[in-house]
Design a protein around this motif. Sequence first.
Motif, PDB file in Angstrom:
ATOM      1  N   SER A 133       5.370   0.016  72.217  1.00 52.78           N
ATOM      2  CA  SER A 133       6.150   0.811  73.164  1.00 52.78           C
ATOM      3  C   SER A 133       6.080   2.279  72.781  1.00 52.78           C
ATOM      4  N   CYS A 134       6.194   3.129  73.783  1.00 46.85           N
ATOM      5  CA  CYS A 134       6.251   4.569  73.542  1.00 46.85           C
ATOM      6  C   CYS A 134       7.635   5.002  73.070  1.00 46.85           C
ATOM      7  N   PHE A 135       8.590   4.082  73.135  1.00 48.36           N
ATOM      8  CA  PHE A 135       9.963   4.402  72.766  1.00 48.36           C
ATOM      9  C   PHE A 135      10.414   3.518  71.587  1.00 48.36           C
ATOM     10  N   PRO A 136      11.404   3.970  70.829  1.00 48.62           N
ATOM     11  CA  PRO A 136      11.917   3.165  69.712  1.00 48.62           C
ATOM     12  C   PRO A 136      12.816   2.040  70.209  1.00 48.62           C
ATOM     13  N   VAL A 137      12.224   1.106  70.955  1.00 41.78           N
ATOM     14  CA  VAL A 137      13.022   0.080  71.629  1.00 41.78           C
ATOM     15  C   VAL A 137      13.700  -0.858  70.656  1.00 41.78           C
ATOM     16  N   ASP A 138      13.112  -1.032  69.461  1.00 43.61           N
ATOM     17  CA  ASP A 138      13.769  -1.892  68.473  1.00 43.61           C
ATOM     18  C   ASP A 138      15.078  -1.277  67.994  1.00 43.61           C
ATOM     19  N   VAL A 139      15.085   0.038  67.790  1.00 43.28           N
ATOM     20  CA  VAL A 139      16.301   0.726  67.368  1.00 43.28           C
ATOM     21  C   VAL A 139      17.330   0.706  68.497  1.00 43.28           C
ATOM     22  N   ILE A 140      16.859   0.944  69.729  1.00 42.21           N
ATOM     23  CA  ILE A 140      17.757   0.895  70.894  1.00 42.21           C
ATOM     24  C   ILE A 140      18.387  -0.484  71.010  1.00 42.21           C
ATOM     25  N   TRP A 141      17.563  -1.511  70.900  1.00 45.28           N
ATOM     26  CA  TRP A 141      18.022  -2.895  71.038  1.00 45.28           C
ATOM     27  C   TRP A 141      19.056  -3.237  69.977  1.00 45.28           C
TER      28      TRP A 141
END
Length: 276
Positions: free
Chosen positions: A170-178
């Motif tokens: 992903s281009c975004f830190p989706v793991d941190v967001i999640w």
Amino acid sequence: MRDSEMTTCAPTLLELQWAVRRDVLGLADGAASEYVVPDGLAPQARLAIYRNTANSTLLTALRLTYPAVQALVGSEFFEGATRRFIGQCPPLSAHLDSYGGSFPDFLAQMPEAASLAYLTDTARLEWVVNQVLHAPDGKPLDLRRLEQLADADIETVRFLPSPAARVLESCFPVDVIWHAVLSRDDSALAGINLDADPVWLYVHRGTSGVAVDRITEEQCRFTAALLAGRPLHDALVDGPDAGTSVWLAHLLASGCFVDVCLSSQASRRATGRQVA
């Protein structure tokens, strides 16, 4: 319907089931009502009860699969989006754990969600986690199977992936967001930099549940190649990083694979599936 009409044009059970399905899922307007006995309640009113129950069940299934998405957009927005999704993408089976795989792509097309650029990839992560969580159990590869391979077989060996192992980028830190959303960590959310570097994730199920681990781009490419069934030799040629062998050992230890086969065996298996 009158008895004489039922005698001449009674539907088959399959036809009746499809008519009720279309009506319950909102795919037809009253098509099944002619087969419903009123008995004190109008046929459409009876079908509406089942329609509401079906919609409520599907909405609950999507809430369980996408809790972080719901938290990010709010319950009202989420319910509106999922109801629209249910109307456009009804389930193809009764297995609710497999429903909602196209929801991330649906969100990507919603003008109302355009300002939340990270939302689609967050949904994709949640779908991968859902797949890994509900994947059937698979016995990890017995490493003695590798010892049994002849030297000539090394170039054609393929790994059969565990159904509970996936990679995602992903281009975004989706793991941190999640993690931050599900743990309700407002300080972590506030500190997220959406312009940070892309992330590559290894999602797998272990003894303690589903793990979402950050990996390097090279590790992701190598793992994706093996999960897609490419021969180990080819994957190593594409990514000859010095740490690849160490990463492969980690994948083996984490239960990423359940068996090995040779390219010729894989071709025969694929042909057998096509014939069947």
